[in-house]
Design an enzyme around this catalytic site. Structure first.
Site, PDB file in Angstrom:
ATOM      1  N   ASP A   1       0.613  -1.294  -0.117  1.00  0.00           N
ATOM      2  CA  ASP A   1       0.359  -0.297   0.137  1.00  0.00           C
ATOM      3  C   ASP A   1       1.083   0.968   0.372  1.00  0.00           C
ATOM      4  OD1 ASP A   1      -2.123  -1.116   0.124  1.00  0.00           O
ATOM      5  OD2 ASP A   1      -2.796  -1.209   2.400  1.00  0.00           O
TER       6      ASP A   1
ATOM      7  N   LYS B   1      -2.532   4.863  -3.952  1.00  0.00           N
ATOM      8  CA  LYS B   1      -2.916   6.088  -4.858  1.00  0.00           C
ATOM      9  C   LYS B   1      -1.414   6.481  -5.342  1.00  0.00           C
ATOM     10  CE  LYS B   1      -6.608   7.972  -2.534  1.00  0.00           C
ATOM     11  NZ  LYS B   1      -7.030   8.972  -1.833  1.00  0.00           N
TER      12      LYS B   1
ATOM     13  N   MET C   1      -6.623   9.246   9.982  1.00  0.00           N
ATOM     14  CA  MET C   1      -7.708   9.234   9.116  1.00  0.00           C
ATOM     15  C   MET C   1      -8.316  10.840   9.588  1.00  0.00           C
ATOM     16  SD  MET C   1      -8.312   6.486   6.924  1.00  0.00           S
ATOM     17  CE  MET C   1      -8.354   5.731   8.637  1.00  0.00           C
TER      18      MET C   1
HETATM   19  N1  SAH Z   1      -3.477   0.019   9.500  1.00  0.00           N
HETATM   20  C1  SAH Z   1      -2.984   1.423   9.422  1.00  0.00           C
HETATM   21  C2  SAH Z   1      -3.972   2.330   9.671  1.00  0.00           C
HETATM   22  C3  SAH Z   1      -4.731   2.242   8.522  1.00  0.00           C
HETATM   23  S1  SAH Z   1      -5.246   3.443   8.175  1.00  0.00           S
HETATM   24  C4  SAH Z   1      -2.013   1.312  11.170  1.00  0.00           C
HETATM   25  O1  SAH Z   1      -2.737   0.561  12.055  1.00  0.00           O
HETATM   26  O2  SAH Z   1      -1.180   2.402  11.335  1.00  0.00           O
HETATM   27  C5  SAH Z   1      -4.155   5.306   7.349  1.00  0.00           C
HETATM   28  C6  SAH Z   1      -4.166   5.806   8.290  1.00  0.00           C
HETATM   29  O3  SAH Z   1      -3.081   5.389   9.483  1.00  0.00           O
HETATM   30  C7  SAH Z   1      -3.559   7.332   7.846  1.00  0.00           C
HETATM   31  O4  SAH Z   1      -4.563   8.094   6.895  1.00  0.00           O
HETATM   32  C8  SAH Z   1      -2.905   7.869   8.893  1.00  0.00           C
HETATM   33  O5  SAH Z   1      -4.303   8.612  10.385  1.00  0.00           O
HETATM   34  C9  SAH Z   1      -2.807   6.708   9.677  1.00  0.00           C
HETATM   35  N2  SAH Z   1      -1.361   6.995   9.709  1.00  0.00           N
HETATM   36  C10 SAH Z   1      -0.715   5.904   9.126  1.00  0.00           C
HETATM   37  N3  SAH Z   1       0.918   5.282   8.725  1.00  0.00           N
HETATM   38  C11 SAH Z   1       1.377   7.024   9.715  1.00  0.00           C
HETATM   39  C12 SAH Z   1       1.919   7.681   9.711  1.00  0.00           C
HETATM   40  N4  SAH Z   1       3.575   7.103   9.560  1.00  0.00           N
HETATM   41  N5  SAH Z   1       2.410   8.613  10.158  1.00  0.00           N
HETATM   42  C13 SAH Z   1       0.867   9.217  11.269  1.00  0.00           C
HETATM   43  N6  SAH Z   1      -0.192   8.767  10.487  1.00  0.00           N
HETATM   44  C14 SAH Z   1      -0.163   7.327   9.784  1.00  0.00           C
END
Ligand code: SAH
Length: 282
Positions: free
Chosen positions: A49, A70, A185
């Protein structure tokens, strides 16, 4: 697998026709699990992803790398298409690694992909990862629970399936029941989220941190308050992905911003919650 701490024979084998659904952690490649590394070394195909750091793919030089996110403003691949592609790859006898940012089962639609695979008779293994809402905050110096602050934490998504603030969420309940709220998000709907929490009784002065691209070299942290959150996001140059943390735990950054300390900046306050003071007599 000489650099792994167990003999190769003791690590699970990614067999042809299987899909391993794996979390890649929030960014820093060092936050991968050993099971993830073991999987990367065996995969024929890695489907990853947008949030997966490209450096992580270097651990799978033998594999085909397929991007499923994306890019360049194109709409993201449809979830159903991704799931069915995983089915096809597995059925063609590939060792398939599905790599997702953070933890695959935290706001990552991993449950849907896994369900589709099982429904099509494809055998799976799930490899959890460090979720951004925990590991990302730790890299910002924010403990997601801290005994003096919270006995619970709520993880919230700022988007629902339609892209709106989740209307099914009981914002009053969250505002009342959870001392610390961690929002994934949430950038786009920060104004609505903070307004709903304030309307439900949270203080406009409550500390908030916005952590973007957490755990990577580009990590940025902005501290603000619930009342100022949206204005400060708009006035900043901060871009998603971002984790928003609301609650007194944010104040612990004053003592726990370990990355700043490593760069030679002393802690702002060694006792931000003033717990070291003798208790006042009643
Ligand atoms: N499965 C992922 C979340 C996916 S949804 C997890 O467990 O972290 C995607 C959202 O995760 C992003 O929009 C943001 O809110 C958050 N996110 C993921 N990686 C991030 C990072 N390195 N820094 C800040 N927010 C992050």
């Amino acid at each position: 697998m000489t650099t792994m701490p167990l003999p190769a024979s003791e690590w699970p084998t990614l067999e042809p026709g299987w899909v391993w659904l794996c979390g890649a952690g929030p960014g820093d490649p060092g936050l991968l699990t050993l099971h993830a590394l073991n999987a990367l070394r065996q995969a024929d195909v890695v489907i990853y992803d947008a949030l997966v750091q490209e450096a992580i793919l270097d651990w799978a030089p033998q594999a085909e790398h397929i991007y499923a996110g994306k890019r360049g403003g194109k709409p993201s691949a449809k979830q159903r298409d991704i799931s069915l592609r995983l089915v096809d790859l597995a059925r063609s006898g590939k060792r398939v690694l599905r790599l997702k940012g953070g933890d695959p089962f935290v706001f990552g639609r991993g449950g849907e992909e896994a369900q589709t695979l099982v429904q099509h008779g494809v055998p799976i293994r799930i490899i959890p990862g460090i979720s951004a809402g925990i590991g990302g905050l730790a890299y910002a110096g924010i403990p997601v629970t801290h005994r003096d602050v919270n006995q619970s934490v709520t993880f919230v998504t700022g988007h629902d399936q339609s892209g709106n603030t989740p209307s099914s969420l009981d914002w009053h309940g969250i505002a009342r029941g959870s001392q610390v709220i961690v929002i994934y998000m949430g950038m786009k709907h920060a104004a609505q989220i903070s307004a709903q929490l304030i309307a439900a009784g949270r203080s406009a002065g409550e500390p908030v941190a916005v952590v973007t691209t957490a755990t990577t070299a580009d990590q940025q942290v902005m501290e603000t308050t619930l009342g100022q959150l949206d204005a400060d996001i708009k006035a900043s140059n901060l871009e998603p992905p971002a984790i928003i943390c609301i609650g007194q735990a944010v104040r612990m950054r004053d003592v726990l911003d370990w990355q700043a300390q490593a760069a030679g900046i002393p802690p702002v306050n060694l006792d931000p919650l003033d717990r070291g003071r003798p208790a006042e007599s009643a």
